[in-house]
Design an enzyme around this catalytic site. Structure first.
Site, PDB file in Angstrom:
ATOM      1  CB  VAL A 248      -1.053  -0.001   1.009  1.00 20.96           C
ATOM      2  CG1 VAL A 248      -1.759   1.350   1.319  1.00 20.96           C
ATOM      3  CG2 VAL A 248      -2.038  -1.289   1.122  1.00 20.96           C
ATOM      4  CB  CYS A 249       3.816   2.250   1.984  1.00 20.37           C
ATOM      5  SG  CYS A 249       2.868   2.040   3.691  1.00 20.37           S
ATOM      6  CB  THR A 250       4.559   0.443  -3.082  1.00 19.77           C
ATOM      7  OG1 THR A 250       5.647  -0.223  -2.351  1.00 19.77           O
ATOM      8  CG2 THR A 250       5.141   0.528  -4.647  1.00 19.77           C
TER       9      THR A 250
ATOM     10  CG  LEU B 207       6.190   6.472  -0.484  1.00 21.26           C
ATOM     11  CD1 LEU B 207       7.089   5.205  -0.199  1.00 21.26           C
ATOM     12  CD2 LEU B 207       6.700   7.706  -0.078  1.00 21.26           C
TER      13      LEU B 207
END
Length: 218
Positions: free
Chosen positions: A44-46, A49
């Site tokens: 999810v963080c990928t 960002l």
């Protein structure tokens, strides 16, 4: 110590993918968005960002800097950036803070102050609360803070919308209603008398004595 709206954003020094910074000096006289992540190479963080990389110019047009944080070292961030660009089509050109000793995460109350250890051996589940967004004004005060669960990607279009509202209401004696979008009518604050409203917002509408609307100031 918990942080609240209008508290001074804690200052800190840290290594980033663009070299060492002192946070308040890095903000300068602009607005800033600090958004954090529980671990590098998480799915999810990928996407988040990469999304912010695609929106960076829109934040810049609003006089706003963006900076990411993850509780891993900077050299790990540098490897992660390759994956982000490959999968999301945008390469983060904004700095990403390395926080392997969890100092910033604790300073911003995203982890308990007495949390032991470093990023080594920790999992995203250990760091689940390190998924916050802080919007900080030129006065270095916290204007907004949000924390999301790990399984829900953040809506950065909403951060832009709220930023537009905060910058507008910082300049004019107005507030924005629910679901407001730039260009919509706004609400005249209670601090403005009817006499002042007639001069400042000619033609304003009174829906209720406490609810007065006017076109968005230019």
């Amino acid at each position: 110590m918990s942080l609240r709206i209008n508290d001074i954003a804690p200052d800190f020094t840290a290594d980033t993918t663009q070299g060492p910074i002192r946070f308040h000096d890095w903000i300068g006289d602009q607005w800033a968005v600090l958004f954090s992540h529980p671990k590098d190479f998480t799915p999810v963080c990928t996407t988040e960002l990469g999304t912010m990389a695609g929106l960076e110019q829109q934040f810049a047009q609003r006089g706003t800097k963006i900076i990411g944080l993850s509780v891993d070292p900077v050299d790990s961030h540098a490897r992660w950036v390759v994956d982000i660009e490959e999968t999301q089509g945008h390469r983060p050109n904004y700095p990403m803070i390395g926080d392997p000793e969890l100092k910033v995460a604790k300073l911003y109350n995203m982890l308990p102050a007495d949390e032991p250890g470093t990023s080594e051996g920790r999992t995203p589940a250990n760091n689940a609360t390190v998924r916050s967004v802080f919007v900080i004004g030129p006065d270095k005060r916290i204007k907004l803070q949000l924390t999301y669960p790990m399984t829900t990607g953040r809506n950065f279009d909403e951060i832009l919308r709220v930023l537009d509202s905060m910058q507008l209401t910082a300049k004019h004696k107005v507030a924005t209603p629910a679901n407001w979008q730039p260009g919509d009518d706004v609400i005249i604050t209670a601090a403005v008398s009817n006499e002042e409203a007639e001069k400042t917002f000619p033609g304003y509408k009174t829906i209720k004595p406490y609810l007065r609307t006017t076109p968005q100031p230019k």
